[in-house]
Design a protein around this motif. Structure first.
Motif, PDB file in Angstrom:
ATOM      1  N   ASP A   1       9.533  31.738  43.519  1.00 10.61           N
ATOM      2  CA  ASP A   1       8.158  32.531  43.766  1.00 10.61           C
ATOM      3  C   ASP A   1       7.598  32.191  43.134  1.00 10.61           C
ATOM      4  N   LEU A   2       7.873  31.650  41.626  1.00 12.21           N
ATOM      5  CA  LEU A   2       6.394  30.904  40.313  1.00 12.21           C
ATOM      6  C   LEU A   2       5.996  30.296  40.887  1.00 12.21           C
ATOM      7  N   ALA A   3       6.777  29.511  41.350  1.00 14.90           N
ATOM      8  CA  ALA A   3       6.499  27.084  41.284  1.00 14.90           C
ATOM      9  C   ALA A   3       5.283  27.185  42.404  1.00 14.90           C
ATOM     10  N   ASP A   4       4.811  26.118  41.863  1.00 18.64           N
ATOM     11  CA  ASP A   4       4.343  25.687  42.546  1.00 18.64           C
ATOM     12  C   ASP A   4       4.578  24.319  43.869  1.00 18.64           C
ATOM     13  N   ILE A   5       5.725  23.410  42.811  1.00 16.62           N
ATOM     14  CA  ILE A   5       6.398  22.414  42.998  1.00 16.62           C
ATOM     15  C   ILE A   5       7.841  23.027  42.383  1.00 16.62           C
ATOM     16  N   ILE A   6       8.752  22.786  43.086  1.00 14.10           N
ATOM     17  CA  ILE A   6       9.898  22.578  42.664  1.00 14.10           C
ATOM     18  C   ILE A   6      10.742  21.058  42.289  1.00 14.10           C
ATOM     19  N   ILE A   7      11.770  21.028  41.659  1.00 16.15           N
ATOM     20  CA  ILE A   7      12.451  19.390  41.425  1.00 16.15           C
ATOM     21  C   ILE A   7      14.216  20.023  41.134  1.00 16.15           C
ATOM     22  N   ASP A   8      14.961  19.432  41.994  1.00 18.13           N
ATOM     23  CA  ASP A   8      15.781  19.695  41.607  1.00 18.13           C
ATOM     24  C   ASP A   8      16.793  18.695  40.554  1.00 18.13           C
ATOM     25  N   THR A   9      17.144  18.804  39.774  1.00 14.79           N
ATOM     26  CA  THR A   9      17.387  18.023  38.817  1.00 14.79           C
ATOM     27  C   THR A   9      19.105  17.680  38.414  1.00 14.79           C
ATOM     28  N   THR A  10      19.845  18.027  39.350  1.00 13.25           N
ATOM     29  CA  THR A  10      21.360  17.859  39.630  1.00 13.25           C
ATOM     30  C   THR A  10      21.616  16.866  39.087  1.00 13.25           C
ATOM     31  N   ALA A  11      20.836  15.395  39.560  1.00 19.25           N
ATOM     32  CA  ALA A  11      21.465  13.888  39.820  1.00 19.25           C
ATOM     33  C   ALA A  11      20.319  12.890  38.999  1.00 19.25           C
ATOM     34  N   THR A  12      19.237  13.725  38.118  1.00 21.43           N
ATOM     35  CA  THR A  12      19.087  12.813  37.377  1.00 21.43           C
ATOM     36  C   THR A  12      18.845  12.707  35.947  1.00 21.43           C
ATOM     37  N   THR A  13      18.036  11.970  35.045  1.00 20.19           N
ATOM     38  CA  THR A  13      17.985  11.656  33.770  1.00 20.19           C
ATOM     39  C   THR A  13      16.805  12.729  33.466  1.00 20.19           C
ATOM     40  N   PRO A  14      16.758  13.103  32.349  1.00 22.64           N
ATOM     41  CA  PRO A  14      15.469  13.670  32.534  1.00 22.64           C
ATOM     42  C   PRO A  14      14.430  12.652  32.393  1.00 22.64           C
ATOM     43  N   ASP A  15      13.681  11.353  32.034  1.00 22.91           N
ATOM     44  CA  ASP A  15      13.096  10.404  32.256  1.00 22.91           C
ATOM     45  C   ASP A  15      12.757  10.736  33.784  1.00 22.91           C
ATOM     46  N   GLU A  16      13.620  10.717  34.681  1.00 22.10           N
ATOM     47  CA  GLU A  16      13.975  11.046  36.490  1.00 22.10           C
ATOM     48  C   GLU A  16      13.118  11.830  36.578  1.00 22.10           C
ATOM     49  N   ALA A  17      13.388  12.836  36.195  1.00 21.77           N
ATOM     50  CA  ALA A  17      13.166  14.200  37.054  1.00 21.77           C
ATOM     51  C   ALA A  17      11.451  14.228  36.310  1.00 21.77           C
ATOM     52  N   GLY A  18      11.129  13.717  35.106  1.00 22.86           N
ATOM     53  CA  GLY A  18       9.703  14.015  34.647  1.00 22.86           C
ATOM     54  C   GLY A  18       8.934  13.440  35.776  1.00 22.86           C
ATOM     55  N   GLN A  19       9.321  11.865  36.313  1.00 20.84           N
ATOM     56  CA  GLN A  19       8.877  11.084  37.309  1.00 20.84           C
ATOM     57  C   GLN A  19       9.011  11.668  38.554  1.00 20.84           C
ATOM     58  N   LYS A  20       9.443  12.156  38.799  1.00 21.08           N
ATOM     59  CA  LYS A  20       9.819  13.108  40.211  1.00 21.08           C
ATOM     60  C   LYS A  20       8.809  14.071  40.123  1.00 21.08           C
ATOM     61  N   VAL A  21       8.473  15.223  38.724  1.00 18.73           N
ATOM     62  CA  VAL A  21       7.392  16.095  38.098  1.00 18.73           C
ATOM     63  C   VAL A  21       6.012  15.672  38.489  1.00 18.73           C
ATOM     64  N   MET A  22       6.364  14.057  37.718  1.00 22.03           N
ATOM     65  CA  MET A  22       4.471  14.358  37.512  1.00 22.03           C
ATOM     66  C   MET A  22       3.823  13.101  39.158  1.00 22.03           C
ATOM     67  N   ASN A  23       5.304  12.600  40.250  1.00 19.84           N
ATOM     68  CA  ASN A  23       4.769  11.769  41.689  1.00 19.84           C
ATOM     69  C   ASN A  23       3.917  13.519  42.436  1.00 19.84           C
ATOM     70  N   ALA A  24       5.232  14.309  42.393  1.00 14.01           N
ATOM     71  CA  ALA A  24       4.895  15.769  42.910  1.00 14.01           C
ATOM     72  C   ALA A  24       3.800  16.404  42.520  1.00 14.01           C
ATOM     73  N   VAL A  25       2.905  16.043  40.828  1.00 17.03           N
ATOM     74  CA  VAL A  25       1.525  17.253  40.672  1.00 17.03           C
ATOM     75  C   VAL A  25       0.274  16.066  40.839  1.00 17.03           C
ATOM     76  N   ALA A  26       0.871  14.465  41.240  1.00 18.62           N
ATOM     77  CA  ALA A  26       0.325  13.884  41.570  1.00 18.62           C
ATOM     78  C   ALA A  26      -0.127  13.862  43.212  1.00 18.62           C
ATOM     79  N   ALA A  27       0.678  14.195  43.768  1.00 16.93           N
ATOM     80  CA  ALA A  27       0.514  14.872  45.590  1.00 16.93           C
ATOM     81  C   ALA A  27       0.158  15.496  45.981  1.00 16.93           C
ATOM     82  N   GLU A  28       0.319  16.657  44.613  1.00 16.16           N
ATOM     83  CA  GLU A  28      -0.628  18.010  44.909  1.00 16.16           C
ATOM     84  C   GLU A  28      -2.485  17.512  44.616  1.00 16.16           C
TER      85      GLU A  28
END
Length: 188
Positions: free
Chosen positions: A156-183
């Motif tokens: 409810d509070l977020a602009d972007i939602i990223i699932d970290t279930t099957a990711t390393t921290p670096d992979e999740a970080g890249q997903k976050v950066m990609n989503a932020v870049a798209a925004e």
């Protein structure tokens, strides 16, 4: 995130979703300072992050946590930082107001990102998958209830939602950066 105005990234999510480790990965990749609420609260309490919640009464921990989180969010209004906020502080009025201020003042450049994760993975990451005494009662059930409530609150509070279930921290970080870049590209 653009190289000229990366903005702030605030990571929220339940224990085990990866807020701290993903924040470090993003900070390292983007050369941004990382403000880790759990680490800062533990430092203020004079203990380690993994012991902070049991080192003092929970009301004291939550007070220090809410005060520290509000200060971090004030910093995020004017600085390009990565904030690992977690979810324990999200009930505090000042923290919710701080999140709204960050979003309103810096619409389009600062992002609140909810990290989510499958219940089973979170139970494992929090050590609740180990055999335990029946004397401990329904800890797993209570954890799952808390988890579901916090994940819903984070969404409810977020602009972007990223699932970290099957990711390393670096992979999740890249997903976050990609989503932020798209925004950012949508707002430019």
């Amino acid at each position: 995130m653009s190289a000229t105005a990366p903005g702030a990234v605030i990571l929220i999510g339940p224990a085990g979703a990866g807020c701290s480790s993903v924040a470090r990965a993003i900070g390292s990749a983007r050369g941004l300072p990382v403000l880790d609420l759990g680490r800062l609260v533990a430092d203020k309490l004079g203990t380690r992050p993994d012991l902070a919640l049991v080192a003092v009464p929970e009301t004291e921990y939550r007070r220090v946590e809410a005060d520290t989180a509000a200060r971090l969010l004030e910093r995020a209004v004017s600085e390009s930082v990565v904030v690992a906020l977690g979810s324990g502080c999200l009930e505090a009025r000042g923290v919710r107001q701080g999140l709204e201020r960050v979003r309103l003042v810096n619409r389009g450049t600062h992002h609140v990102v909810a990290l989510t994760c499958a219940t089973r993975a979170l139970a494992t990451r929090n050590g609740l998958d180990a055999p335990r005494s029946v004397a401990l009662g329904t800890i797993h059930h209570q954890f799952v209830q808390m988890l579901h409530a916090r994940q819903a609150q984070c969404r409810d509070l977020a602009d972007i939602i990223i699932d970290t279930t099957a990711t390393t921290p670096d992979e999740a970080g890249q997903k976050v950066m990609n989503a932020v870049a798209a925004e950012l590209s949508r707002h430019s």
